[in-house]
Scaffold this motif. Structure first.
Motif, PDB file in Angstrom:
ATOM      1  N   LEU A   1     -53.918  58.789 -43.508  1.00  0.00           N
ATOM      2  CA  LEU A   1     -54.961  59.780 -43.727  1.00  0.00           C
ATOM      3  C   LEU A   1     -54.364  61.176 -43.914  1.00  0.00           C
ATOM      4  N   LEU A   2     -53.374  61.517 -43.050  1.00  0.00           N
ATOM      5  CA  LEU A   2     -52.814  62.866 -43.063  1.00  0.00           C
ATOM      6  C   LEU A   2     -51.906  63.099 -44.267  1.00  0.00           C
ATOM      7  N   ILE A   3     -51.224  62.044 -44.725  1.00  0.00           N
ATOM      8  CA  ILE A   3     -50.425  62.196 -45.943  1.00  0.00           C
ATOM      9  C   ILE A   3     -51.339  62.672 -47.066  1.00  0.00           C
ATOM     10  N   GLY A   4     -52.516  62.052 -47.156  1.00  0.00           N
ATOM     11  CA  GLY A   4     -53.496  62.451 -48.163  1.00  0.00           C
ATOM     12  C   GLY A   4     -53.908  63.903 -47.993  1.00  0.00           C
ATOM     13  N   TYR A   5     -54.073  64.309 -46.736  1.00  0.00           N
ATOM     14  CA  TYR A   5     -54.495  65.685 -46.487  1.00  0.00           C
ATOM     15  C   TYR A   5     -53.424  66.691 -46.839  1.00  0.00           C
ATOM     16  N   PHE A   6     -52.188  66.385 -46.414  1.00  0.00           N
ATOM     17  CA  PHE A   6     -51.083  67.302 -46.716  1.00  0.00           C
ATOM     18  C   PHE A   6     -50.920  67.449 -48.222  1.00  0.00           C
TER      19      PHE A   6
END
Lengths: 318, 300
Positions: free
Chosen positions: B180-185
């Protein structure tokens, strides 16, 4: 870029210490950043996975170190009607529940993709079955399936008069099997619907406009635009769904615990019964490991779904 | 489509166009959309309604459908909830579950933020493979792992301790949050970091002062996911915890409240209702993040 100049002024005023400079050394920083995640996964996932495969080839019991026995556990399982029964029900459960979840979930996604008031509220409501802990909603289903006080029996017998006796949902094998599948579909619909809704929203409206100019019917638009465009996302969501339905544990454990007469055991509940409750760790591990071929099959299914996506985008040569 | 905020707008366009063209009559729209939709909502919500209504029914009404309409309560009572709160260890179970959920969420957020930052921002040789490896870890189901994990937990002397759950839950939380956070970054412009780097900020300062503040929505949704997933977890808690006080709510209700041949349905349903409420409340506060990050993650 006024945002970035503010912190930088603070930086310039201070001379960084050696620890800070060490963290600026990129390879060190990468290792430090990855260490917690990789460490946790290595100790509590990769190692146990290997250990599980090893245990499946030993006769370990609780409190006693086992010795290597080769394929003995698996040979025993192949002769065990209960294991075959669990394989049958796991496959049946996964196939029927996945089909139900996707048919209904896709339909719900198409409905939610329409424009109407209170849309976001409705989406939030629809997600509820997926949010609430499975065991707790399973208990509600257990109560709904109660032999004496089932609300479904009440509706069928006292309100609609289509039956004369109460339905024995969980007391006989086939009704119990289907009762569990219904509960599983109920729980799975929201996830499928919301994921597919996201996919629907990525389809460009111009495709539909072009199709309608060419005089395509609603069914043709679904068949030749929506469905093929949804293939990649369907493949991904379905792989997830198959993996987690096949290895489901909570729902069956909460509602029937594998009964009546072991007819609703999934491989996971059988593994728990033999491995943890029965203490036969080796045999339980063998049952758990016997799920892996099915899971590999499901993952390959997803892989080919993705491969098809590349073909659709015209990247067949990479 | 990493720009999650844009998705509601898109949807309106995507859905409105085919509709307005094939819009024959209002009746048709009701039959094709509103009717099936209401059926879905009714069926999806019914178990919760049934759970709630059972929790407040006195026993006389609960088991007598002949004289009382089962769909309604004539004399609501809070006896079941009182029983649950004062005669059982329910408050302890709630506390344990909260402790475990907060502990494992914190640990997972810490580990997966750093991992996602390293994979997405510090780009190194092989970073896509590390990302793929972490993602694949999510596909390993707990049902395969719980037997060997039980022996690992015993070896570490953590058997029957909530610490075991806090350490084990990240195995399914970290892959999810990292993904999820890879997508956000990815959605945060890299130029912001470059500017800071040129200005002489250290990597850690960039992470702390620029990347993390901008990733707060992503962190919140990862946190909600982790919290609900750990609140929901069942098989590890069932296998690793023995004593009543250390059990989490789902396990405790099933193993401690279900006793004998006559089930106390009122108390059981009250327990399920109370156990669902924290997650439902927590989730309703952040429902927009939740839906958008789910749809955003799927679009990736």
């Amino acid at each position: 870029m006024s945002v970035t100049t503010l912190p930088s002024r603070v930086v310039a005023a201070r001379q960084p210490g050696w620890i800070v400079r060490l963290f600026d050394y990129k390879p060190f920083l990468i290792v430090m950043c990855l260490a917690p995640a990789i460490g946790l996964l290595a100790v509590f996932l990769t190692y146990p996975l290997g250990l599980g495969v090893w245990l499946a080839f030993t006769d370990t019991t609780i409190g006693q170190r086992g010795v290597f026995v080769g394929f003995e556990n698996f040979q025993y399982l192949l002769k065990d009607p209960l294991w075959w029964n669990a394989v049958f029900y796991s496959v049946f459960y996964t196939a029927v529940a996945t089909f139900g979840k996707f048919a209904l979930g896709f339909w719900l996604a198409l409905l939610l993709n329409n424009h109407f008031p209170l849309k976001s509220l409705l989406r939030a409501i629809v997600l509820l079955p997926w949010i609430v802990p499975t065991v707790l909603s399973a208990l509600a289903f257990w109560w709904i399936y109660d032999p004496q006080f089932s609300i479904i029996s009440y509706l069928l017998v006292d309100v609609l008069h289509v039956r004369s006796t109460n339905v024995d949902f969980l007391g006989t094998p086939w009704p119990a099997r289907f009762s569990l599948i219904v509960a599983n579909i109920w729980r799975g619909i929201p996830f499928v619907a919301i994921s597919l809704l996201a996919g629907l929203q990525t389809i460009s409206p111009s495709l539909y406009e072009a199709a309608m100019l060419d005089g395509a019917t609603a069914w043709q638009r679904f068949r030749y635009i929506t469905f093929p465009m949804m293939m990649p996302i369907l493949a991904i969501v379905m792989t997830f769904s198959i993996i987690f339905t096949f290895t489901d544990f909570q729902l069956v454990y909460a509602i029937t615990r594998g009964g009546p007469v072991n007819s609703t055991h999934l491989l996971a509940t059988l593994a728990f019964q033999r491995g943890i409750a029965g203490g036969e760790l080796g045999e339980g591990a063998a049952i758990a490991v016997s799920m892996i071929p099915f899971l590999v099959f499901a993952t390959l299914f997803s892989y080919f779904g993705l491969a098809r996506r590349k073909w659709q985008q015209g990247e067949a040569n990479d | 489509m990493t720009d999650v905020a844009a998705s509601p707008g898109n949807s309106n366009v995507a859905s409105a166009t085919p509709d307005t063209m094939s819009w024959d009559s209002r009746a048709r729209r009701v039959m094709m959309i509103y009717l099936p939709l209401s059926c879905f909502v009714l069926i999806l919500l019914f178990p919760f309604y049934w759970m709630a209504i059972t929790s407040f029914k006195p026993n006389a009404e609960l088991l007598n459908y002949k004289e009382h309409n089962p769909f309604w309560i004539t004399s609501p009572t809070i006896a079941h909830i009182k029983h649950l709160l004062f005669n059982t260890a329910y408050p302890t179970w709630l506390k344990t579950t909260m402790f475990v959920a907060i502990g494992s969420t914190t640990l997972s957020l810490f580990a997966s933020t750093l991992a996602a930052y390293a994979i997405e921002r510090l780009r190194f040789k092989g970073s896509p493979y590390v990302g793929l490896g972490i993602y694949l870890a999510y596909l390993v189901p707990p049902s395969i792992l719980f037997i060997p994990l039980a022996t690992v937990i015993v070896q570490f002397g953590l058997f029957d301790s909530p610490m075991a759950l806090i350490l084990v839950y990240p195995t399914f939380l970290v892959p999810f949050c990292t993904w999820l956070l890879i997508g956000y970054f990815k959605s945060i412009p890299y130029e912001l970091e470059e500017c800071a780097l040129v200005d002489g900020a250290t990597r850690l300062q960039i992470l702390r002062r620029i990347t993390l503040p901008l990733a707060v929505p992503g962190l919140i949704s990862a946190g909600i996911f982790s919290f609900t997933l750990s609140w929901n977890e069942f098989i590890y808690a069932l296998a690793f915890i023995q004593s009543g006080a250390n059990k989490t709510v789902p396990v405790a209700i099933l193993t401690e409240l279900v006793t004998g041949d006559v089930y106390q349905w009122g108390a059981l349903m009250a327990g399920s209702l109370l156990g669902s409420l924290p997650v439902a409340l927590f989730y309703s506060l952040f429902v927009d993040y939740y839906v958008s990050s789910l749809t955003g993650a799927v679009k990736e």
